[in-house]
Design a protein around this motif. Structure first.
Motif, PDB file in Angstrom:
ATOM      1  N   SER A   1      11.672   6.323  15.915  1.00  0.00           N
ATOM      2  CA  SER A   1      10.825   5.553  15.016  1.00  0.00           C
ATOM      3  C   SER A   1      10.423   6.451  13.856  1.00  0.00           C
ATOM      4  N   MET A   2      10.637   5.986  12.622  1.00  0.00           N
ATOM      5  CA  MET A   2      10.356   6.809  11.442  1.00  0.00           C
ATOM      6  C   MET A   2       8.899   6.681  10.992  1.00  0.00           C
ATOM      7  N   THR A   3       8.000   6.592  11.949  1.00  0.00           N
ATOM      8  CA  THR A   3       6.582   6.356  11.648  1.00  0.00           C
ATOM      9  C   THR A   3       5.991   7.444  10.755  1.00  0.00           C
ATOM     10  N   GLY A   4       6.213   8.698  11.100  1.00  0.00           N
ATOM     11  CA  GLY A   4       5.627   9.793  10.333  1.00  0.00           C
ATOM     12  C   GLY A   4       6.138   9.840   8.908  1.00  0.00           C
ATOM     13  N   GLU A   5       7.445   9.683   8.736  1.00  0.00           N
ATOM     14  CA  GLU A   5       8.010   9.722   7.387  1.00  0.00           C
ATOM     15  C   GLU A   5       7.571   8.512   6.570  1.00  0.00           C
ATOM     16  N   LEU A   6       7.518   7.339   7.213  1.00  0.00           N
ATOM     17  CA  LEU A   6       7.072   6.143   6.495  1.00  0.00           C
ATOM     18  C   LEU A   6       5.624   6.293   6.041  1.00  0.00           C
ATOM     19  N   TYR A   7       4.787   6.860   6.894  1.00  0.00           N
ATOM     20  CA  TYR A   7       3.390   7.093   6.501  1.00  0.00           C
ATOM     21  C   TYR A   7       3.328   7.987   5.262  1.00  0.00           C
ATOM     22  N   SER A   8       4.087   9.064   5.270  1.00  0.00           N
ATOM     23  CA  SER A   8       4.077   9.986   4.130  1.00  0.00           C
ATOM     24  C   SER A   8       4.542   9.290   2.849  1.00  0.00           C
ATOM     25  N   LEU A   9       5.600   8.494   2.949  1.00  0.00           N
ATOM     26  CA  LEU A   9       6.092   7.779   1.778  1.00  0.00           C
ATOM     27  C   LEU A   9       5.056   6.791   1.244  1.00  0.00           C
ATOM     28  N   LEU A  10       4.395   6.069   2.144  1.00  0.00           N
ATOM     29  CA  LEU A  10       3.400   5.079   1.720  1.00  0.00           C
ATOM     30  C   LEU A  10       2.197   5.729   1.055  1.00  0.00           C
TER      31      LEU A  10
END
Length: 389
Positions: A234-243
């Motif tokens: 799950s790309m949760t950490g990277e998605l959070y950073s992008l958002l």
């Protein structure tokens, strides 16, 4: 025999970083003293008591590296995987492998910079690395072992790389072929398989367990004892950073001075709702815009946005995997598999609170499992044939 002043040592002490005298190791190396010729004393005395075997500085047995995308951490390991010294300032593969023509030289130079003195003092020590160093963007591609995989039963096939410092052995990752429930999509793990060995070492594994490894790319791993049956990323950490850093959601947010528990749990509840089977519930992509609309209607302060988005993403992730692998999100009874979270304390706490919103209690594992995993990889693979895993 030379005496080196250090604090008392126990099985979890990182010897080099716990020294009362920060330059002790430099003094030893400056005068050409071998580490195996040193004894540890905890204080100076005009008439020091005789040292015993328990006082001796353990002889190094392995040089191990967790070589990832953005950083590299090196460990000097003694008997039973005892961490003698740790160095955390190594460059990751993205900082070294931009030009294929100079890739080998750059990796070799970084290995020398990070571990050259260790290798010089003990050239007989085996060298082992795990992580993205074995990817197609790393030093050499180490391949993948297929599922199912008994990760504690036998050692993986290591890939040797000839270097000026000796042979560097690189551990392979794990690969999952596309399955019917994954919509024809494969998945890979590289580095986390070593963490799993560290988590599973020294304890009996339950018949069915789930291990969650939160991070930039969170891994969910399903095991039967020590056999990896399935895993998903799950790309949760990277998605959070992008958002937060590159979207409208983060433009008007400010970092909170302290974590906002209420905002985080509010986001968790919204995120859990995105995985609900109830008709009319918004999906994750729709719910994410609420971080903007709540702020515009003064229902969410600027310093609460980041915790709210964090909760929303983690809540959605946890609810989705709980429904898929645990088979329920009910608060009426506990899940059948044992669930363990392995992350730094702050991140592990966030995932633990999200599980609790679903009525699920989970275990946590220390975030220092990679060194243990590297040790067990070396033993199981025969690099340390005389040691026990």
């Amino acid at each position: 025999m030379f005496f080196l002043p250090l604090v008392p040592i126990n099985s979890t002490t990182t010897l080099g970083r716990q020294s009362q005298y920060p330059n002790s190791w430099d003094v030893v190396r400056h005068f050409g003293i071998r580490l195996s010729d040193c004894f540890v004393v905890t204080q100076f005395s005009a008439d020091p008591r005789p040292t015993t075997a328990s006082d001796a500085l353990p002889a190094p047995r392995l040089i191990a590296l967790d070589w990832g995308t953005t950083s590299c951490r090196a460990y000097l390991l003694g008997p039973d995987g005892l961490v003698i010294e740790t160095r955390s300032n190594g460059k990751g593969i993205l900082q070294l492998s931009a030009d294929p023509a100079t890739k080998d030289a750059e990796f070799a130079a970084e290995l020398t910079r990070l571990c050259g003195d260790w290798i010089h003092e003990a050239p007989h020590l085996p060298l082992l690395a795990c992580g993205m160093i074995g990817s197609n963007q790393g030093w050499a591609e180490a391949g993948y072992a297929p599922l199912p995989s008994r990760i504690m039963a036998k050692g993986p096939a290591l890939t040797p790389v000839e270097t000026r410092q000796g042979i560097l052995h690189i551990a392979p990752g794990l690969v999952k072929d596309a399955g019917a429930d994954d919509h024809g999509l494969p998945d890979v793990i590289r580095g986390e398989e070593t963490q799993l060995r560290g988590i599973l070492s020294g304890k009996e594994s339950p018949a069915s367990s789930i291990i969650v490894l939160p991070g930039t790319h969170t891994k969910w791993v399903l095991l039967d004892e020590d056999e990896v049956l399935d895993f998903t990323t799950s790309m949760t950490g990277e998605l959070y950073s992008l958002l937060i850093h590159h979207s409208i959601l983060g433009r008007h947010s400010i970092p909170p001075r302290h974590p906002d528990e209420a905002a985080f749990l509010r986001g968790v509840d919204v995120g859990i709702g995105t995985e609900s089977q109830e008709e009319g519930r918004p999906g994750l992509l729709t719910a994410l815009f609420s971080a903007r609309s709540l702020a515009m209607t003064n229902d969410l302060t600027a310093d609460a946005v980041q915790d709210y988005v964090s909760g929303l993403l983690i809540g959605s992730e946890v609810a989705g995997f709980t429904r898929r692998w645990v088979g329920r999100t009910s608060t009426q009874e506990p899940p059948r598999p044992s669930i363990t979270i392995c992350a730094n304390p702050s991140l592990a706490s966030r995932y633990k609170r999200a599980f609790l919103r679903l009525g699920i209690r989970v275990n946590t594992a220390a975030d220092d499992t990679t060194a243990k995993g590297l040790w067990h990889t070396a033993v199981l693979s025969g690099l340390l044939a005389k040691e026990k895993a």
